[in-house]
Design a protein around this motif. Structure first.
Motif, PDB file in Angstrom:
ATOM      1  N   GLU A  29     -26.272 -29.279 -40.726  1.00  0.00           N
ATOM      2  CA  GLU A  29     -27.450 -30.125 -40.556  1.00  0.00           C
ATOM      3  C   GLU A  29     -28.291 -29.797 -39.463  1.00  0.00           C
ATOM      4  OE1 GLU A  29     -26.620 -34.436 -40.586  1.00  0.00           O
ATOM      5  OE2 GLU A  29     -28.731 -34.705 -40.595  1.00  0.00           O
ATOM      6  N   ALA A  30     -27.807 -29.808 -38.087  1.00  0.00           N
ATOM      7  CA  ALA A  30     -28.484 -29.623 -37.084  1.00  0.00           C
ATOM      8  C   ALA A  30     -29.484 -28.177 -37.163  1.00  0.00           C
ATOM      9  CB  ALA A  30     -27.702 -29.576 -35.693  1.00  0.00           C
ATOM     10  N   THR A  31     -28.585 -27.121 -37.481  1.00  0.00           N
ATOM     11  CA  THR A  31     -29.374 -25.810 -37.430  1.00  0.00           C
ATOM     12  C   THR A  31     -30.238 -25.869 -38.668  1.00  0.00           C
ATOM     13  OG1 THR A  31     -27.302 -25.144 -38.870  1.00  0.00           O
ATOM     14  CG2 THR A  31     -27.444 -24.526 -36.326  1.00  0.00           C
ATOM     15  N   GLY A  32     -30.095 -26.547 -39.808  1.00  0.00           N
ATOM     16  CA  GLY A  32     -31.012 -26.413 -40.971  1.00  0.00           C
ATOM     17  C   GLY A  32     -32.125 -27.189 -40.331  1.00  0.00           C
ATOM     18  N   LYS A  33     -31.979 -28.394 -39.996  1.00  0.00           N
ATOM     19  CA  LYS A  33     -33.222 -29.143 -39.471  1.00  0.00           C
ATOM     20  C   LYS A  33     -34.134 -28.508 -38.435  1.00  0.00           C
ATOM     21  CE  LYS A  33     -33.427 -34.138 -38.298  1.00  0.00           C
ATOM     22  NZ  LYS A  33     -32.717 -35.267 -37.938  1.00  0.00           N
ATOM     23  N   ALA A  34     -33.226 -27.790 -37.475  1.00  0.00           N
ATOM     24  CA  ALA A  34     -34.233 -26.968 -36.453  1.00  0.00           C
ATOM     25  C   ALA A  34     -34.760 -25.925 -36.985  1.00  0.00           C
ATOM     26  CB  ALA A  34     -33.263 -26.758 -35.236  1.00  0.00           C
ATOM     27  N   GLY A  35     -34.482 -25.236 -38.226  1.00  0.00           N
ATOM     28  CA  GLY A  35     -35.116 -24.111 -38.902  1.00  0.00           C
ATOM     29  C   GLY A  35     -34.729 -22.857 -38.244  1.00  0.00           C
ATOM     30  N   VAL A  36     -33.430 -23.012 -37.495  1.00  0.00           N
ATOM     31  CA  VAL A  36     -33.125 -21.713 -36.947  1.00  0.00           C
ATOM     32  C   VAL A  36     -32.003 -20.972 -37.743  1.00  0.00           C
ATOM     33  CG1 VAL A  36     -33.313 -22.488 -34.421  1.00  0.00           C
ATOM     34  CG2 VAL A  36     -31.212 -22.983 -35.656  1.00  0.00           C
ATOM     35  N   MET A  37     -32.029 -19.703 -37.383  1.00  0.00           N
ATOM     36  CA  MET A  37     -30.940 -18.965 -38.150  1.00  0.00           C
ATOM     37  C   MET A  37     -29.502 -19.216 -37.557  1.00  0.00           C
ATOM     38  SD  MET A  37     -32.442 -16.844 -40.180  1.00  0.00           S
ATOM     39  CE  MET A  37     -34.178 -16.159 -40.248  1.00  0.00           C
ATOM     40  N   PHE A  38     -28.635 -19.305 -38.541  1.00  0.00           N
ATOM     41  CA  PHE A  38     -27.270 -19.690 -37.926  1.00  0.00           C
ATOM     42  C   PHE A  38     -26.354 -18.938 -38.713  1.00  0.00           C
ATOM     43  CE2 PHE A  38     -23.821 -23.057 -38.772  1.00  0.00           C
ATOM     44  CZ  PHE A  38     -23.104 -22.879 -37.553  1.00  0.00           C
ATOM     45  N   MET A  39     -25.180 -18.219 -38.543  1.00  0.00           N
ATOM     46  CA  MET A  39     -24.485 -17.634 -39.192  1.00  0.00           C
ATOM     47  C   MET A  39     -23.001 -17.709 -38.328  1.00  0.00           C
ATOM     48  SD  MET A  39     -24.062 -13.497 -40.477  1.00  0.00           S
ATOM     49  CE  MET A  39     -23.298 -12.666 -39.224  1.00  0.00           C
ATOM     50  N   VAL A  40     -21.994 -17.818 -39.191  1.00  0.00           N
ATOM     51  CA  VAL A  40     -20.635 -18.009 -38.600  1.00  0.00           C
ATOM     52  C   VAL A  40     -19.929 -16.692 -38.651  1.00  0.00           C
ATOM     53  CG1 VAL A  40     -18.429 -18.997 -38.728  1.00  0.00           C
ATOM     54  CG2 VAL A  40     -20.355 -20.387 -39.105  1.00  0.00           C
ATOM     55  N   ALA A  41     -19.288 -16.056 -37.785  1.00  0.00           N
ATOM     56  CA  ALA A  41     -19.117 -14.760 -37.414  1.00  0.00           C
ATOM     57  C   ALA A  41     -17.712 -14.246 -38.395  1.00  0.00           C
ATOM     58  CB  ALA A  41     -18.795 -14.229 -36.113  1.00  0.00           C
ATOM     59  N   HIS A  42     -17.751 -14.488 -39.443  1.00  0.00           N
ATOM     60  CA  HIS A  42     -16.588 -14.040 -40.348  1.00  0.00           C
ATOM     61  C   HIS A  42     -16.539 -12.533 -40.650  1.00  0.00           C
ATOM     62  CE1 HIS A  42     -14.311 -17.843 -41.488  1.00  0.00           C
ATOM     63  NE2 HIS A  42     -15.418 -18.211 -41.638  1.00  0.00           N
TER      64      HIS A  42
END
Ligand SMILES: NC(=O)c1ccc[n+]([C@@H]2O[C@H](COP(=O)([O-])OP(=O)(O)OC[C@H]3O[C@@H](n4cnc5c(N)ncnc54)[C@H](O)[C@@H]3O)[C@@H](O)[C@H]2O)c1
Length: 338
Positions: A109-122
């Protein structure tokens, strides 16, 4: 100009990330934060003497940073991913995303709201053999995948700061830390998981450190995944993948040293067996998976494209399967993934 990366954590995986950033044009590490300032200074030295912070919040507030790379123990992921997003930084976060679905949802939610790129390193999705296996499956030449077996076995990790990794309340234990690599990968192959039945063994510490998870998928496939870090000291780090499809099978095994840092010593071969044809060994690029993963994320930022190789939702689903597996061991019954 290269994107400026701030690393949170200066432990084992942060060192692996630094080796990758040093080979990249598009990004450069400009700051490192760790409560252990000696470790932070040593890693900052490897990056050419960049800034050192003892408090991750100070790095996050540094206006010169574009990307925050969270290589902290898992129990700290939520706090610093949310803070970095609120401060407008793109965020790469080590797996597993978090210890609970509630934490993970707040991060998404926080990364979506901020409009930043977010990736979990799988990273397994970027592992050359696992990536080529996925490409063979997607080509359709073997028909639909119906059963995936995967394994990941290691000795007990002993490197972590204050031994946080061996404290299930901080790491989630082997189910969330190690097993989740393959739980995520089998989801990538088989789609939406429906339910889980798991059995596990407890170490002498009382932690569920060896687990076998059977997953049923909505599209009809099944997966059988084994993961654990209770292997004896001289047991080589071992990974295995077998994908049975309607018209053939993909097979891969790798064994290296005694831990993942010896991954380059493995000489694995990915075999494709197609009914009516001779076995073939597709070309597999020899590329470090961590470099490929970080390069991909940096490209996503440069091109303003949401990461699709691993979406935040993929990371949440992998966590849900790992939590369902743990719950299934406790209950002795099938557990819905939810
Ligand atoms: N993708 C992979 O193959 C892989 C491999 C290992 C670890 N990981 C993941 O990476 C993350 C880090 O694991 P690691 O093995 O590098 O652990 P580690 O113990 O080697 O390093 C963690 C670092 O965080 C620092 N730290 C702890 N608390 C802190 C705080 N409050 N503020 C600032 N710094 C703090 C420690 O001093 C340490 O240097 C975990 O989520 C783990 O699951 C992924």
């Amino acid at each position: 100009m290269a994107l400026r990366v701030g690393l949170l954590g200066a432990g084992f995986i942060a060192g692996v990330h630094v080796d990758a950033y040093k080979k990249l044009q598009g990004a450069t590490v400009t700051a490192v934060a760790d409560v252990n300032t000696e470790a932070a200074s040593a890693l900052a030295g490897k990056c050419g003497g960049v800034k050192v912070y003892s408090n991750p919040d100070d790095l996050i507030e540094d206006d010169s940073i574009d990307v925050v790379d969270v290589c902290l123990p898992t129990f700290l992921h939520e706090k610093y991913v949310v803070a970095a997003a609120r401060s407008g930084k793109h965020v790469l976060c080590e797996k597993p995303i978090a210890l609970s679905v509630e934490q993970a949802d707040r991060m998404v939610e926080a990364t979506g709201k901020a409009g930043v790129m977010f990736m979990v390193a799988h990273v397994v999705r970027f592992w050359p053999e696992y990536l080529v296996a996925k490409q063979v499956i997607d080509s359709g030449e073997l028909g639909r995948p119906v059963e995936v077996s995967a394994a990941r076995l290691s000795t007990t990790p002993v490197w972590s700061a204050d031994n946080w990794i061996l404290k299930p309340e901080l790491s989630g234990g082997a189910a969330l830390d190690l097993h989740i690599h393959d739980l995520d990968y089998v989801n990538w192959i088989l789609g939406k998981p429906r339910s889980v039945f798991a059995r596990g063994l407890r170490s002498e510490r009382g932690a569920l450190d060896h687990i076998v998870t059977m997953i049923s998928y909505e599209a009809g496939g099944t997966a059988n995944v084994e993961g654990g870090w209770m292997m004896p000291e001289d047991f080589p780090f071992t990974t295995m993948l077998r994908v049975v499809c309607e018209k053939g099978c993909i097979d891969f095994q790798a064994r290296a040293g005694v831990n993942i840092e010896a991954r380059e010593a493995a000489k694995p071969a990915l075999a494709v067996h197609k009914r009516g044809e001779k076995v073939r060994y597709p070309d597999v690029p020899s590329r470090d998976a961590y470099l490929a993963e970080i390069e991909y994320f940096i490209k996503c930022i440069e091109t303003n494209t949401l990461p699709s190789m691993v979406t935040p939702q993929d990371a949440v689903t992998a966590l849900k399967v790992a939590l369902a597996a743990r719950a299934s061991v406790e209950a002795g019954t099938v557990v819905d993934v939810g």
